[in-house]
Enzyme design. Structure first.
Site, PDB file in Angstrom:
ATOM      1  N   HIS A  63     -10.172   0.963   0.871  1.00 49.44           N
ATOM      2  CA  HIS A  63     -10.169   2.407   0.585  1.00 49.44           C
ATOM      3  C   HIS A  63     -10.330   2.716  -0.913  1.00 49.44           C
ATOM      4  O   HIS A  63     -10.119   3.859  -1.324  1.00 49.44           O
ATOM      5  CB  HIS A  63      -8.862   3.031   1.100  1.00 49.44           C
ATOM      6  CG  HIS A  63      -8.768   3.067   2.591  1.00 49.44           C
ATOM      7  ND1 HIS A  63      -9.552   3.896   3.366  1.00 49.44           N
ATOM      8  CD2 HIS A  63      -8.007   2.372   3.465  1.00 49.44           C
ATOM      9  CE1 HIS A  63      -9.263   3.707   4.643  1.00 49.44           C
ATOM     10  NE2 HIS A  63      -8.334   2.789   4.737  1.00 49.44           N
ATOM     11  N   ASP A  81       0.810  -1.225   0.000  1.00 45.46           N
ATOM     12  CA  ASP A  81       0.000   0.000   0.000  1.00 45.46           C
ATOM     13  C   ASP A  81       0.845   1.278   0.000  1.00 45.46           C
ATOM     14  O   ASP A  81       1.561   1.569   0.970  1.00 45.46           O
ATOM     15  CB  ASP A  81      -0.907   0.050   1.236  1.00 45.46           C
ATOM     16  CG  ASP A  81      -1.715  -1.222   1.455  1.00 45.46           C
ATOM     17  OD1 ASP A  81      -1.204  -2.319   1.175  1.00 45.46           O
ATOM     18  OD2 ASP A  81      -2.848  -1.114   1.941  1.00 45.46           O
ATOM     19  N   HIS A 112      -6.285  -8.591   0.374  1.00 46.41           N
ATOM     20  CA  HIS A 112      -6.306  -7.401   1.211  1.00 46.41           C
ATOM     21  C   HIS A 112      -7.111  -7.683   2.475  1.00 46.41           C
ATOM     22  O   HIS A 112      -8.342  -7.724   2.453  1.00 46.41           O
ATOM     23  CB  HIS A 112      -6.927  -6.259   0.406  1.00 46.41           C
ATOM     24  CG  HIS A 112      -6.713  -4.924   1.028  1.00 46.41           C
ATOM     25  ND1 HIS A 112      -5.511  -4.246   0.927  1.00 46.41           N
ATOM     26  CD2 HIS A 112      -7.510  -4.117   1.768  1.00 46.41           C
ATOM     27  CE1 HIS A 112      -5.599  -3.088   1.558  1.00 46.41           C
ATOM     28  NE2 HIS A 112      -6.804  -2.998   2.087  1.00 46.41           N
TER      29      HIS A 112
HETATM   30 FE   LIG Z   1      -3.907   0.276   3.049  1.00 44.64          FE
HETATM   31 FE   LIG Z   2      -6.771  -1.441   3.562  1.00 41.66          FE
END
Ligand SMILES: [Fe+2]
Ligand SMILES: [Fe+2]
Ligand SMILES: [Fe+2]
Ligand SMILES: [Fe+2]
Ligand SMILES: [Fe+2]
Ligand SMILES: [Fe+2]
Ligand SMILES: [Fe+2]
Ligand SMILES: [Fe+2]
Lengths: 274, 274, 274, 274
Positions: free
Chosen positions: A68, A8, A154
């Site tokens: 997100h 990320d 994730h």
């Molecule tokens: Fe993240």
């Molecule tokens: Fe995340």
């Protein structure tokens, strides 16, 4: 075939370390494919089209997402034309964008990249990630429709990530976790030939809490109330991820962690450094 | 002063790798203090008195616990006489045992060892871990009542662990996470001098899900129903943890991950190997 | 057409109040269909075939379940031959049993009974309940394949239950929640004609915690540790649920709570008592 | 002595029904004390000083809060001077405001009003509510420091609320839950004399999801993504709560639900209506 997966990207320090380091690493390591998780690239929350294009320009071949994905509302629109931007496959039918994409690597190989969100401790609550990925693997199996398969799982819980790794073992080239923003050192090749790492870590400033300035999160833990907004930390970022070498069947032969820059101990794939 | 902290011992493979490896490592590395998390030592669930004594006999100076502290009901009784067995300090008043202990290291130093459980994604729901540890630090501060301070922060979420690390930075020698059974590679010395690692990993068989045989957890993820019991995997265990060297003030000067045996990549503190 | 839905039967007091009260109520109120949630009928955990048959013998036409569906392992087997035993429809494909059934009412009407589990605060994590039920409604719509439709939405959060009620409004005869073991007094007819109640409550002893003896749950809240097993309370049970009258289109014209026996205030459908 | 407790006021419909109905009810029922939960009074999120004063002006003697206590940041300031505004007692030491207050009833009685937040399924994670309230009860016991004791237990899970009810039975005049915005019909007097109701419901528009317009919550359940903001529904509100009559010892002799106005079935304390 040489793959690099990066975790990320968090805010400016994450984008900066990618822009500064990745182009040279692509050359130096003769990378065939680079995938990066970009769910926190825009100020820590989501991704914009400009940032997506910057990541491609820096040498990424595909960008994955997570919980997100759509924090920046523009992503609901531009994801439709962003062919190498991949959001979790287990979002409901009708969600903009795609959950898997077949990407061409530099060496001409067709690489299936799948993004999926776990269920344990995660919001929103999405459908079963195991079956969602299995459907993608069935539609485009390793060794048939795809020369390599990368799954970005994730998720929060190490149990779910490890369970999925074993579930997909032999059917994916790489199963790598994201979301905790903390690299794990359990990188290895599973018995069936799948490279595995519970979390790729983040590309961001580690002198922080998950890449965000420390004060606000610590305040919230102590006071149980917010005092302000979460903002990305501003120190030097670390590039963090995993390097994988595949054989002709798309299974892993070597795996190594990558940590370059910032305040973490450095790690490089020695087998490509020579 | 030389510290070794080892993560959650899981079942027989975890106990075996400790028994086989630790005595020699104590010698080789001239360790002053060894702390180990033993919450899964008994068949994956809790700890018995016999196992606690075996861990001490293998060279551990203190044993910490977590959410599984009392899975073996006998622990509610023997913990009262087990002076170096430490359960989370934020269990309610009246809980058997202690949440912190002052342990004498080989070099004569007094080391405060604290165990605490996080609140994020954890059950049971305990009181604020930040304030609970702060009270212990206030009662026996580093450099005054204690020559070194080790906090085992037993928690799921990396945010809470990192937040706590910064909160305690400069007031503890080592803040190390446990519970995810997966070692992280974010080991480092925080700006204030506290050694930090989000998770020490487990001492157990990593060809597994959290140290347990793979089939049952994968079945539950797929079927959403149990088909049997969780049982520890039976392959070779890995010793996993963190090595820390402290200065005269009890702050860290060197830190390195430790992973020995089993299917993870090996890591040793080079600064002690010479 | 007259429907009665009764909430989660908990242990012996729940079974007893059903056996004692339901036969007479069927007569007195000229009920066309009775549905009951049986997920806690066997000692508080799951259901056995003998209990399932007892519930039918007492006058139930269908038995729904929830997160405790398979606590008694025999349910994985006998559910296949128990045509009126309905487990959550959003369990994975391949789960034994059925998530919906078309049941014939005394008046000859075909009633679709669907059971589904919510996602908020619930374990195990199942797929989207809204879409799962929508598929059943599409396959057998009210006014076409079915003369009436009853959805037992087994969930913790009132938000999810109310959201589902509005989602299904006009497409179901009754949406009723279960799982909290506590009757709500928000019974009403939604604008589209669907009868709604956030929770039907339980059939069990309310001088308890969710139908279980008080001491153990209170101990766990205070001590954060178990001291023994959960066991059903043994006092007089209350029959708790909702009475609904439907028009010829299968939409609700009257709705009333039912609470009979035990320590709750009594409630009866006055429109049927005359 | 006559008490009225009203559940979470949600937005304008909630404030309107209180302003319109409460003054007359105070007279009609000769109420000695009215407590209301105001955590959602300001647009669904928190409370302002103006609204707090309006609630007092309408006839409330004390206003309790919950997880939304400080959604309006001004509450962090004005709560210090708002002597009858009570936030959860288990917020950390140093949190502005108070968690308990001794309020004088119209008949001169001293009533201890305590607000506390549960731990199950609740954020933020606060310390043990059982012990926090016990400390307040010990400091000002029923029959000694206080002539009556009201505990607003703000929580999601019925198990925790019922467990607390039994824990406090005989030591409080009334234990009433809030937070689910859905009234329960398990109002009763526990064996020790404490009036109990798992949830008082909300004062707001029930043709909604928890008092908010339906579209956005339903969208989020279906799409797993927000499409806009949560806004209070705008239809007619229902006044919802519980009426309790106490004896000279401060224990309950009568209890009844109150639901007036809006789309729920009406309920009034018949024993005061004569
Ligand atoms: Fe993240
Ligand atoms: Fe995340
Ligand atoms: Fe553990
Ligand atoms: Fe643990
Ligand atoms: Fe139940
Ligand atoms: Fe349930
Ligand atoms: Fe509320
Ligand atoms: Fe609330």
């Amino acid at each position: 075939m040489r793959l690099l997966f990066l975790g990320d990207v968090v805010g400016r320090p994450g984008r900066a370390v990618v822009a500064e380091r990745l182009p040279a690493l692509r050359e130096r390591w003769s990378l065939d494919l680079v995938v990066i998780n970009g769910e926190n690239a825009a100020g820590g929350f989501g991704i914009t089209e400009a940032i997506y294009e910057d990541l491609l320009a820096a040498g990424c071949d595909a960008v994955t997402l997570g919980n997100h994905s759509f924090d920046q509302r523009e992503a609901l629109v531009f994801i439709e034309r962003a062919e190498r931007l991949i959001r979790p496959v287990n979002f409901p039918k009708g969600t903009p964008g795609r959950g898997a994409a077949l990407v061409e690597a530099r060496n001409g190989a067709r690489v299936l990249v799948v993004n999926v969100m776990g269920q344990v401790f995660m919001a929103p609550a999405l459908d079963d990630p195991f079956r969602a990925v299995e459907a993608e693997l069935a539609a485009c199996p390793l060794g048939e429709g795809a020369d390599a398969v990368i799954v970005d799982f994730h998720a929060e819980a190490t149990s779910e990530k490890q369970g999925f790794g074993h579930f997909a073992d032999g059917r994916a080239s790489l199963v790598v976790g994201t979301h905790t923003h903390t690299p794990t050192s359990d990188h290895r090749i599973l018995p069936g030939g799948t490279a595995y790492m519970s979390d790729a870590g983040m590309c961001g400033d580690y002198d922080s809490v998950l890449g965000m300035k420390k004060d606000e999160p610590v305040h919230r833990f102590l006071r149980k109330l917010p005092s302000g907004r979460f903002e990305p930390a501003e120190g030097e970022g670390t590039l963090s991820g995993i390097a994988v070498e595949l054989d002709g069947r798309g299974l892993a032969t070597r795996v190594a962690p990558v940590r370059i820059g910032g305040c973490l101990s450095e790690a490089r794939p020695e087998f490509w450094e020579i």
